[in-house]
Every structure is written in C-alpha cells, then in structure tokens.
Design an enzyme around this catalytic site. Structure first.
Site, PDB file in Angstrom:
ATOM      1  N   SER A   1       0.631  -9.900  -0.245  1.00 45.24           N
ATOM      2  CA  SER A   1       0.450  -8.449  -0.291  1.00 45.24           C
ATOM      3  C   SER A   1       0.620  -7.738   1.040  1.00 45.24           C
ATOM      4  O   SER A   1       0.783  -6.519   1.059  1.00 45.24           O
ATOM      5  CB  SER A   1      -0.937  -8.117  -0.865  1.00 45.24           C
ATOM      6  OG  SER A   1      -1.956  -8.716  -0.091  1.00 45.24           O
TER       7      SER A   1
ATOM      8  N   LYS B   1       0.806  -1.227   0.000  1.00 48.35           N
ATOM      9  CA  LYS B   1       0.000   0.000   0.000  1.00 48.35           C
ATOM     10  C   LYS B   1       0.837   1.274   0.000  1.00 48.35           C
ATOM     11  O   LYS B   1       0.400   2.319  -0.516  1.00 48.35           O
ATOM     12  CB  LYS B   1      -0.943   0.009   1.199  1.00 48.35           C
ATOM     13  CG  LYS B   1      -2.125  -0.925   1.093  1.00 48.35           C
ATOM     14  CD  LYS B   1      -3.163  -0.396   0.121  1.00 48.35           C
ATOM     15  CE  LYS B   1      -4.458  -1.180   0.219  1.00 48.35           C
ATOM     16  NZ  LYS B   1      -5.504  -0.621  -0.681  1.00 48.35           N
TER      17      LYS B   1
END
Length: 409
Positions: free
Chosen positions: A310, A56
C-alpha cells in the site's frame, strides 16, 4: 451497526471515472518465494508505485474533486502520518485548492518534505495521528476550511476502492486479498468493489489493532495503541464508514508483530526487489506470520492471493533500522557480549574465533566498568552478520568452545 453500507460497488465505479487518466494503474507482480509460503500463487498489487508513493492519493483526489466551488475557495485541511498528507497535497495542487496538513512531530522527514513540495503548508506537533486529527478539525472549525478525513468519508473509501477494481481486472481469478489496515478506508473500498466470493482480509499491526475488538462488539471501538514501525496503519479507532462496510461483509482480521513486519520489508527487498514501508508490507507480513493452518483458513490453494503493497514512503534511516530488525528476526543478525581479560591480544583472539566460522563482524564496543566486571576484565559488545539461524547458533557454540561466555542480546 445496522443499515446499508454507505459505499457500494457503484460508488467505486463512479470514483474511477474521476481518477481516469490522472493516476497510475499500478502493476501486479508475482512472487515464487511468497507463493511457496502461502501454498497458492501470490501476486503483489504495487500501490507503492502510485503517484505520491501510496494508494492514499486515490481517495484524496475523489474527495477534493467533489467539493463545491465555495469549499474549494475556502481551502482544505487534513491530518496524517504522511501518505494521506501527500495525497491531499498532490490532489489540492492538481485542482488549484489551498491545503494545510497537520502531521505528528516525529513524522518521517521524506513524507514531510514531499508534502511541502506538493504545495501544502505543513504544521507539525503532537505524538500521534489522533493529535494531528484534533488540530486539523479545530482549524476547519475556526478557519472555515473543509476537513479531509484520511479514511472516514464515503468519497475517500470509494476512491480507495478503485484498487479493488484494478485487482479484479488484473487477477480475475483472485481468491484472497490481503490489505494493510489502519482506519479501514482501503480495505473497505476494496471490499465494496470486489465480488462476495473473494475473501478480503484486513491486516493490522498488533500494536494498533482496533478492528478485531470492534467487529466483536459490533461497533467501532477505540483501543490503546503503542508505537509501531507501521506508522501508516497506527490508528486507534476504525472509521464509522469503513467499519459499516466491513461489518456487513464479515471481513476477517489478522494481526502481525513488529518482527513479522520487519521480516516482510526485508523479504520484499531481497526476494521481490520492492522497497516498501512497514505499513505497506503488512499483507506480506501476514503470509509470513500465519503460514500453516491460520493462513489456510483464508487462502484457497486453487486461487491466487493478492497482497496489496500500500505504500513505499519510508525514511532511509528508518529503513536501515527495519532491515537490521528484520535480519535479527530472521536469525541473520547476532549481538553478543563477552567478558575478556583486560590484556593486549584478548580481543584479537575473540575475533579470530568468530572469523573461524566465517561470520562478519559489523561493530565492536568496549564496556570497561560495571558491577559484574572485575578490575582486570572488560566486556565487549559485538554485532555480527550471519547466514541464518543455524549459522548464528554455530557462532555462539564456537565462541563458547573457545572459552568465552557469550550472552546473546
């Protein structure tokens, strides 16, 4: 939706210039265990080892770096279950921008504390990410701050797409990329960055899977969601920007269950020595859940599969629960209830029967009253760790042969 997608490969290349020397080029690791499941070489793109513990920060840094001087002066506001929050907070501190982040009331404590440690002011409230988004947008209107969306902005998508550029450099012959997907920023960025002959597959939690419905209808559609351990991808509606990229490419969507997610987290820890949050393990969960014909439709046996890990920001308490759930899903954790005569020695005899088949008793609990219990009976709840499904069956059969009536719970 029609028209040219708002994010192209050139946009991703430009985003990489902004990120150069600021973020990690995360490693790619191989796995024989997962390769055997997939029937093709499996590589893991370790974005859980990125700064702030997830991909992110890439999109957040690109978005903030492109703000005007006036926007920087007025500050930013964001909303997130945790990973975007940390990315915005880290990027804002790096660029000298004041940041406020709204998070759900039950956001994981490590994510909240990390966001605060990067210098952002955290506001907790509401049950869902959507509640936090609404509050953040309202503050942007009232206070003049710039709202930093977690996935629905071209700069954010382009920043996340740099993961795809790195994959192509690290695994040039990649055939399939499995990407954990919520709002779609990461999978859209990767789809924009890689060649058309690479299959980019969006993986969503069954309890929060909006993309399959949206792609079928040709536009982003909000769906009802329920609580999932994969809070990082629990998004009710795809973003317009990422949806446009994925619809144009014809991206395939796979879903995974809670059992699949927990088994993936457990398998990553045991077999790959990687500690990953449930959302970050969705790609590996897809390998586990869709082994066989379904997986064969998206995997080229002659080319590697890359699963993007992720994020790794998980509360240790949550991780313990997920490991326990994963062991249960894999048949290695057994919960039995047995009725016993309420006399001295009864419990010892039952435990002796379990010990004879070499199962490990973890906890024991007594239930002394109940509509189904006689005055001279007690019920015992026993949690047992076994060696797998076959061993669990052996435990149940042996306890039954010893004269007990075990009920699996």
């Amino acid at each position: 939706m029609t028209g040219q997608p708002l994010v192209q490969r050139d946009d991703v290349l430009a985003a990489r210039e902004i990120l150069a020397d600021l973020l990690h080029r995360t490693p790619v690791e191989s796995s024989d265990a997962f390769s055997d499941i997939a029937g093709a070489p499996v590589r893991m793109k370790c974005e859980h080892l990125q700064r702030t513990g997830s991909f992110k920060v890439r999109g957040a840094l690109v978005r903030l770096a492109r703000l005007s001087e006036d926007e920087r002066r007025r500050g930013v506001v964001a909303a997130s279950a945790g990973n975007h929050a940390q990315g915005v907070a880290w990027a804002a501190r790096r660029l000298g921008i004041d940041a406020v982040v709204h998070m759900p009331a039950d956001a994981a404590i490590p994510k909240v504390e990390a966001t605060r440690s990067y210098g952002a002011r955290v506001v907790l409230g509401g049950d869902r990410v959507e509640d936090a988004l609404a509050r953040a947008k309202l503050e942007a209107q009232q206070e003049g701050r710039t709202f930093i969306h977690p996935f629905d902005h071209p700069d954010v998508v382009a920043g996340q797409g740099t993961v795809g550029l790195e994959i192509m450099e690290q695994v040039p012959d990649v055939g399939t990329i499995l990407v954990p997907t919520g709002g779609g920023g990461l999978v859209a960025g990767i789809a924009a960055a890689v060649p058309d002959d690479v299959r980019v597959v969006a993986v969503q939690a069954e309890r929060a899977s909006a993309y399959a419905t949206s792609i079928a209808r040709g536009e982003p559609v909000a769906v009802a969601t329920t609580r999932t351990m994969a809070d990082g991808i629990a998004v009710a509606r795809p973003g317009d920007v990422p949806f446009g990229v994925l619809a144009a490419r014809g991206t395939r969507v796979l879903t995974v269950s809670e059992d699949d997610l927990s088994r993936a987290v457990l398998s990553l820890a045991e077999r790959a020595k990687q500690v990953v949050e449930p959302a970050g393990a969705a790609g590996i969960a897809a390998l586990i859940a869709h082994r066989g014909a379904a997986l064969a439709e998206v995997v080229d046996p002659g080319r590697p599969v890359v699963a993007v890990l992720s994020g790794g920001n998980v509360d240790p308490i949550v991780l313990r629960k997920v490991f326990r759930h994963g062991m249960s899903a894999a048949g290695r954790y057994l919960h039995l209830r047995c009725r016993l005569s309420d006399r001295p020695g009864s419990l010892v005899e039952l435990l002796g029967a379990i010990a004879q088949v070499h199962a490990d008793v973890v906890t024991i609990g007594h239930v002394r009253t109940g509509a189904d219990l006689g005055v001279d009976e007690t019920a015992v709840d026993i949690e047992v760790v076994t060696k797998g499904s076959q061993h669990s069956r052996e435990v149940v059969e042996h306890v039954r042969a010893a004269g007990y009536v075990p009920i699996e719970r």
